[in-house]
Structure formats: structure tokens, C-alpha cells
Design a protein around this motif. Structure first.
Motif, PDB file in Angstrom:
ATOM      1  N   PHE A 103      49.902  40.939  35.624  1.00 17.60           N
ATOM      2  CA  PHE A 103      48.807  41.128  35.311  1.00 17.60           C
ATOM      3  C   PHE A 103      47.849  41.093  36.298  1.00 17.60           C
ATOM      4  O   PHE A 103      47.486  40.509  37.441  1.00 17.60           O
ATOM      5  CB  PHE A 103      48.278  39.464  34.700  1.00 17.60           C
ATOM      6  CG  PHE A 103      46.836  39.858  33.797  1.00 17.60           C
ATOM      7  CD1 PHE A 103      46.410  41.354  32.611  1.00 17.60           C
ATOM      8  CD2 PHE A 103      46.338  39.109  34.360  1.00 17.60           C
ATOM      9  CE1 PHE A 103      45.819  41.209  32.767  1.00 17.60           C
ATOM     10  CE2 PHE A 103      44.455  38.786  33.644  1.00 17.60           C
ATOM     11  CZ  PHE A 103      44.821  40.319  32.776  1.00 17.60           C
ATOM     12  N   ILE A 104      46.874  42.334  36.627  1.00 19.02           N
ATOM     13  CA  ILE A 104      46.181  42.361  37.384  1.00 19.02           C
ATOM     14  C   ILE A 104      44.526  42.795  36.981  1.00 19.02           C
ATOM     15  O   ILE A 104      44.524  43.290  35.661  1.00 19.02           O
ATOM     16  CB  ILE A 104      46.216  44.037  38.703  1.00 19.02           C
ATOM     17  CG1 ILE A 104      47.683  44.176  39.202  1.00 19.02           C
ATOM     18  CG2 ILE A 104      45.326  44.543  38.646  1.00 19.02           C
ATOM     19  CD1 ILE A 104      47.611  44.833  38.997  1.00 19.02           C
ATOM     20  N   SER A 105      43.847  41.914  36.663  1.00 18.72           N
ATOM     21  CA  SER A 105      42.357  41.788  36.149  1.00 18.72           C
ATOM     22  C   SER A 105      41.581  42.931  36.536  1.00 18.72           C
ATOM     23  O   SER A 105      41.213  41.723  37.648  1.00 18.72           O
ATOM     24  CB  SER A 105      41.929  40.580  36.178  1.00 18.72           C
ATOM     25  OG  SER A 105      41.230  40.383  35.247  1.00 18.72           O
ATOM     26  N   CYS A 106      41.355  43.790  36.202  1.00 17.19           N
ATOM     27  CA  CYS A 106      40.590  44.289  36.834  1.00 17.19           C
ATOM     28  C   CYS A 106      38.758  44.299  36.031  1.00 17.19           C
ATOM     29  O   CYS A 106      39.058  44.796  35.472  1.00 17.19           O
ATOM     30  CB  CYS A 106      40.547  46.009  36.613  1.00 17.19           C
ATOM     31  SG  CYS A 106      39.350  46.806  36.913  1.00 17.19           S
ATOM     32  N   GLN A 107      37.804  43.703  37.167  1.00 16.50           N
ATOM     33  CA  GLN A 107      36.862  42.654  36.235  1.00 16.50           C
ATOM     34  C   GLN A 107      36.072  42.214  37.567  1.00 16.50           C
ATOM     35  O   GLN A 107      35.943  42.406  39.205  1.00 16.50           O
ATOM     36  CB  GLN A 107      37.327  41.466  36.259  1.00 16.50           C
ATOM     37  CG  GLN A 107      37.830  40.525  37.285  1.00 16.50           C
ATOM     38  CD  GLN A 107      38.008  39.069  36.860  1.00 16.50           C
ATOM     39  OE1 GLN A 107      38.990  38.507  36.428  1.00 16.50           O
ATOM     40  NE2 GLN A 107      37.244  37.886  37.720  1.00 16.50           N
ATOM     41  N   LEU A 108      34.764  42.387  37.278  1.00 12.54           N
ATOM     42  CA  LEU A 108      34.154  41.867  38.160  1.00 12.54           C
ATOM     43  C   LEU A 108      33.939  40.600  38.344  1.00 12.54           C
ATOM     44  O   LEU A 108      34.792  39.493  38.230  1.00 12.54           O
ATOM     45  CB  LEU A 108      32.668  41.622  37.047  1.00 12.54           C
ATOM     46  CG  LEU A 108      31.965  42.366  35.755  1.00 12.54           C
ATOM     47  CD1 LEU A 108      30.603  42.074  35.389  1.00 12.54           C
ATOM     48  CD2 LEU A 108      31.811  43.564  36.726  1.00 12.54           C
ATOM     49  N   GLN A 109      33.461  40.261  40.077  1.00 14.05           N
ATOM     50  CA  GLN A 109      33.394  39.232  40.743  1.00 14.05           C
ATOM     51  C   GLN A 109      32.865  38.027  40.236  1.00 14.05           C
ATOM     52  O   GLN A 109      33.139  36.770  40.314  1.00 14.05           O
ATOM     53  CB  GLN A 109      33.917  39.733  42.259  1.00 14.05           C
ATOM     54  CG  GLN A 109      34.875  40.768  42.960  1.00 14.05           C
ATOM     55  CD  GLN A 109      35.665  40.397  42.694  1.00 14.05           C
ATOM     56  OE1 GLN A 109      36.879  39.562  42.883  1.00 14.05           O
ATOM     57  NE2 GLN A 109      37.114  40.935  41.353  1.00 14.05           N
TER      58      GLN A 109
END
Length: 636
Positions: A438-444
Motif C-alpha cells: 500500500f502506498i498512501s498518497c496523503q496529506l502529511q
């Protein structure tokens, strides 16, 4: 063992044991250092640890060095630490920490557990995230583009925030950030993922980075000549070079791109996984005679093969990660992937809904019919999964879900628990769907009012049997106070139910075309009642917030102050939605603006946990219920 990672693990163990007030003698090393017969399939990627501690003496053994560090954090967590959120005062020490005998033997459920940079960020946010995510067992960090300049630029220029002046900021600063980031990742043994975007432009000397990218009128004619032909015309995409596809069957294009990848890897020895994407756009595939003979993915696979041939010839062991995404969602029909040992494949269902989870297995195995430049975006889970199933018939290695649970919608879901539950069920079903990572492309900046979604993600990626109820109980106790867990669980669950994403975003149509024949009056009435309930709930919970506001514990003190700000921001948003439903559009816009303005005004305190700029964008663009100012639902 003279290892930077093991040395750092010892330092972390000593630091936190001191904070906990616990004396212990714990040795650290790899499986073989303790004569253990434990094995993993690939020690470079696969994480696991064995922990044996009795009477505060024992060892932590890992399948690799970073796993030893993961084991250290696991022991500390068992003995009283809560890794509640990134940033200052993010760690929480239990009221009465104590050591227990431990015997744990675990291997990570998912091989790849990667955090991907996104949002409006300072470099401190990145450092905080790397520190925090390691404590939770993420094993990789992904920097998009050349160096993610645009994400940093949005913060340091304080885009849209009227209360902050732009800071000194330049491109070289970001280049320096990357050097420091590499050191921080290597110190922890984490995998460095890079690039993704830009392989359709940078090999040709044209950057996508905002500070360097050319204006449309300045793009050279020779580049226009290799751009995708659309409706009989070759031209740079009107949206800009970032969205521009090329004629990817041309030998010159293939050679230039493939050579550029090898050159990049020569300059960036820090890279462990190199992501290889084409333009970030859809329905702009080249329609020339050569490109229309096959599917877009055939041209893509042909270039992938050229790249991996060169990687092998140059002795490069880095993994290349192509992506099934938008124009490449349909697999090839002629070309076949060579050199599969060089590849990790990713699949990005960017248009999917986050109000439903993946099923346990493929329900639909046939993707919609392929038509060049005929892709129709859809929320539908099964439809999105059908593309993955067809691609998996061409590649049976590691498949990673590159997904966006915490990129957009979560800032509209006030309680955080609905998306957290979707994340939990999605990840639990990964293996049945053929997904190994899983790669979570997300706000830090994404722990407002708690980190329930990120914690759930991390815990479930490590252990597919992680119990959501247990996760939320421990997190709320370790974030706010063990004395208020029951009321907090009820509070957040109610807010999550009331801020119903499907209704707020008007997802009923399923696609990005509004069906005006559908009567949505019942849905709108339901949402209005939910907003009234949310306002009542937040008002009634305020005395509890006020009671705990000035805790002696600095972590809890910050947590309750954040929750008070959260209460005010989302009360205004709920009032705005009600006004919109009632047809009071001027009032709705005013309340919406007040909510955004209040967030920006308090951004100094909110900064580590809440991305105010993305909140501004999502409230303006994704609150679609009874909103005549917006057109069809924005799926991306």
C-alpha cells in the motif's frame, strides 16, 4: 554490530526507557545474531521481529535492521508509549507505565507499507512524519516529482492564508531538504521511493516544477512535434505540460525516456524504488496511426521493457514501479512485460469512492470496453477493481494499491472514523485481491482531531487482524485521557455518521455526470437532519472539552485545545451546509468562509495536524449537496 540503524535503535530505546522510568537490558540484532531460524522471503523488503524479554532482560531480533527498530518501538508501546501523532508533543507517556514480560514473533502482513508526500508542507512536517511513521511500522517514504517543490512552495508562500506573510524560499532549499531526508531515511533503514511524475517532459529538458516549467508559448516546436495527436492536431495540452501526453510509439521518444531513467538512477544512488509514470491525465492519448493500432498500455509496456533492459545491462538492482492509472488502467493486448524481476506494479484507483471498502475478492473480472480517449471516471469499487484483475493476468509479482483515502475526503469527515473503517476493511482484503502493499498518497498534516485513520492504516498493514475497536480505544486513551474514552468514542462516531461523505459530495450518480432526473430530496433531507444532530452533539460536548483543556500533560493539553478548534471549525461547516440546503446561498458562503478563515487564523497551532489550504480547497470544491455553483462531481 557497527550499523547506523542499530545504533539509532539503541539510542531510541535508551531515550524512551528513560522517559518511561524503566531500567532494562535489551540486546538488539538480526535473527542470525541470536541463532534464530526465522526466515522471510526477501530480507531487503520483508519485515519481521522476534521479541523475548523476561524480568526486563532479553533481546529484539529483526529480519533486517529497520525491523529491529520497529521491534524497539513495539516494546516501548507495550510498556506505555502512544505514538499519537506527528510533531511536537506527539508522543504520549502512559500515566503509570510499567514493563511486562514479552514474547512476540510477528511478520508484517504487507510487504510494502509506504507513506507518499502530498499537501501543503514545511520540511519539518516531513521530518516529523518520517519519525512518526517509523514508530508505526511504515517501511518506505515516497517523494513525488523531482523533489516535491510545489508542496513545500504552497506552505512557505502561505498560499491563501491572509494572516501569514510569505517566507524566504527557493529551489535550492528543497534540494537541500532531499539530502537531509535521505540521511533520515537511511538512519532508520527505510526504503526511499522517488519520482513518478515527469517522464514525459524532464527527459526532453522541460521541467514540471513550478519554478522551472516553461510557459506554453515558450515550449519549443520540436517538442510539439512529438506531442500526442488529438483530433488530427499535435499540440501541448492546454492544461499545461504536466498533463501532456506524447506519441509514445516513436523510437526517438522511447530511446530518450529510457536513457533518461538510467541517467537519473546514476545520479540518485539513494533510490530503492523508482516510480515510472507518464502524464497525469486521461483521454488525451495520441490518436496517430501507429498509436491507435494497440492500447495505450502497449506503448507503455514497450518503454518499460526498454528501461528494464538497460537496467539489467547496467547492473542496476533498483526496482522500477510502473502504474495502472487512468489511460493505462486497461492492460496491454500485444506487448508483454519482460524482466519482471525488475518490477513492482502499482494500481491507482483515483476515482473510487471512500464511502465503501474493497470486497474480499474480485467481484467483476471484466473491465469496461477499451475505447481510445473514451475513459469515463467512476466511483464504483467493482469497476475500479476490474482493471486491476485484468492487469494481474499480465503480472503476478508484487502489486501495490496507490490510494488516496487521506488526500481529500477526510477533511470533510469530521469524526475521522468512517474513513478509518474503510481503510481497515480495504487493507484486510488486500491479499484476497492480489495486493501485497500500500502506498498512501496523503496529506502529511493529517491528525485532526486525532490520527485514527493513519493509526488504523499502520496497524492493519502490519497485522491484518488488527481490531478497529481496540485501536480506537487505545488511541483515544493515549491522545486525550483514559478517563474520557467512552464519551470520545461516542462523540467521534456520531460526527463521522453525521458528516456523511456520500451525501455531502453528492455521490449518488456514481459517475462524473449529474443525472438531473434523480430525485435527491430525501437524501438532502437526511443530510440536513444529520447536520443538525452534528451541531447539537458538538455543542453538548463543549463542556467536556472545557473541563480537560488545561491538563498538566503537554500532549493531552494540546489534544484538547485542538479538539476545541475542531469543534468550532466543523460547527461552522455544518451550519453552512444547512444554509445551502435551505437555499440561503449567501449565508452558506459566509459561514463556509468563516470556517476557513478561523482555520487559517489558528494555523500556527493547527499546523502539524491540519492542512488548512487543503481544507479551503475541499470545502470550496467538494461540498456539492444543493450547490448550484458547482457542476458535476469532481472525482479527482
Amino acid at each position: 554490530m557497527n550499523s547506523k540503524v542499530i545504533k539509532f535503535a539503541y539510542e531510541e530505546l535508551e531515550k524512551y526507557l528513560k522517559l518511561l522510568g524503566i531500567n532494562a537490558t535489551i540486546k538488539l540484532g538480526l535473527y542470525e545474531d541470536f541463532g534464530l531460524q526465522e526466515k522471510v522471503e526477501d530480507p531487503f523488503f520483508d519485515d519481521g521481529y522476534v521479541i523475548k524479554i523476561h524480568n526486563n532482560k532479553g533481546y529484539i531480533a529483526g529480519s533486517n535492521e529497520r525491523s529491529v527498530l520497529f521491534g524497539v518501538y513495539r516494546v516501548l508501546e507495550e510498556w506505555g508509549m502512544t505514538w499519537a501523532r506527528p510533531g511536537k508533543n506527539g508522543d504520549h507517556i502512559a500515566e503509570n507505565p510499567h514493563s511486562e514480560d514479552l514474547e512476540i514473533n510477528e511478520k508484517a502482513y504487507l510487504r510494502h507499507r509506504t507513506m507518499c508526500i502530498e499537501g501543503t508542507i514545511s520540511f519539518q512536517n516531513v521530518l516529523d512524519m518520517v519519525d512518526w511513521m517509523t514508530k508505526l511500522g511504515f517501511n518506505g517514504y515516497f517523494v513525488q516529482f523531482e523533489n516535491s517543490y510545489q508542496f513545500f512552495n504552497n506552505w512557505y508562500t502561505h498560499k491563501e492564508n491572509p494572516y501569514k506573510e510569505p517566507e524566504e524560499f527557493n529551489y535550492q532549499m528543497v534540494e537541500d531538504f532531499m539530502l537531509t531526508l535521505d540521511k533520515e531515511l537511511k538512519k532508520r533503514g527505510l526504503l526511499f521511493h522517488r519520482k513518478g511524475h515527469g517522464w514525459h517532459s524532464i527527459p526532453f529538458g522541460l521541467s514540471e516544477d513550478p519554478v522551472k516549467k516553461p510557459k506554453l508559448e515558450d515550449i519549443p516546436e520540436w517538442y510539439t512535434e512529438i506531442c500526442a495527436e488529438k483530433d488530427g492536431v499535435r499540440a501541448v495540452d492546454k492544461q499545461g505540460i504536466y498533463f501532456n501526453q506524447l506519441c509514445f510509439t516513436r523510437p526517438r521518444v522511447i530511446e530518450t525516456v529510457a536513457d533518461s531513467v538510467i541517467e537519473y538512477l546514476g545520479r540518485h544512488p539513494e533510490v530503492d524504488i523508482l516510480h515510472f509514470w507518464l502524464a497525469d491525465a486521461f483521454n488525451n492519448t495520441c490518436e496517430c496511426d501507429d498509436c491507435t493500432k494497440f492500447r495505450y498500455a502497449d506503448a507503455y509496456v514497450n518503454i518499460i521493457n526498454e528501461v528494464t533492459d538497460r537496467m539489467i545491462a547496467n547492473g542496476i538492482k533498483v526496482k522500477l514501479a510502473p502504474i495502472a492509472f487512468l489511460n493505462t488502467l486497461w492492460p496491454p493486448i500485444v506487448e508483454k512485460l519482460r524482466n519482471k524481476e525488475c518490477l513492482i506494479m502499482t494500481w491507482a484507483p483515483i476515482t473510487r469512492t471512500f464511502t465503501q471498502s474493497f470486497p474480499s475478492g474480485h467481484q467483476t473480472k471484466v473491465a469496461p470496453e477499451y475505447k481510445i480517449n473514451g475513459y469515463v471516471k467512476s466511483y464504483d469499487i467493482d469497476e475500479n477493481l476490474s482493471y486491476l484483475y485484468e492487469w494481474q493476468q499480465h503480472f503476478d509479482g508484487d502489486w501495490l494499491d496507490y490510494d488516496y483515502h487521506l488526500m481529500w475526503d477526510q477533511v470533510l469527515e469530521a469524526g475521522g472514523e468512517s474513513i478509518a473503517k474503510v481503510i481497515s476493511e480495504d487493507i484486510k482484503n488486500f491479499k484476497s485481491l492480489g495486493l501485497t502493499g500500500f502506498i498512501s498518497c496523503q496529506l502529511q498534516r493529517n491528525a485532526f482531531p486525532s490520527s485514527i485513520a493513519m493509526i488504523t492504516m499502520a496497524k492493519t498493514m502490519w497485522n491484518k487482524d488488527a481490531d478497529f475497536e481496540e485501536i480506537r480505544t487505545k488511541l483515544y486513551a493515549g491522545t486525550f485521557s483514559r478517563w474520557v474514552v467512552g464519551p470520545l468514542k461516542e462523540y467521534f462516531a456520531t460526527l463521522s455518521d453525521c458528516f456523511d461523505l456520500a451525501l455531502i459530495k453528492d455521490e449518488a450518480s456514481g459517475h462524473d455526470v449529474i443525472d438531473t432526473s434523480v430525485d435527491k430530496s430525501e437524501d438532502v433531507a437526511i443530510l440536513r437532519d444529520k447536520m443538525l444532530k452534528a451541531i447539537k452533539t458538538m455543542k453538548e460536548f463543549m463542556p467536556t472539552i472545557e473541563k480537560y483543556l488545561n491538563s498538566y500533560d503537554p500532549h493531552e493539553n494540546d489534544s484538547w485545545h485542538l479538539l476545541k478548534l475542531h469543534n468550532h471549525i466543523y460547527t461552522l461547516l455544518a451550519q453552512s451546509i444547512i444554509a445551502r440546503i435551505d437555499g440561503e446561498y449567501e449565508k452558506a458562503n459566509q459561514l463556509q468562509d468563516e470556517s476557513i478563515d478561523f482555520a487559517f487564523k489558528n494555523e500556527d497551532f493547527l499546523q502539524p495536524v491540519f492542512d488548512c489550504f487543503l481544507y479551503y480547497r475541499m470545502v470550496r470544491n467538494r461540498v456539492r449537496v444543493a450547490n448550484p455553483e458547482l457542476g458535476a462531481p469532481e472525482l479527482i
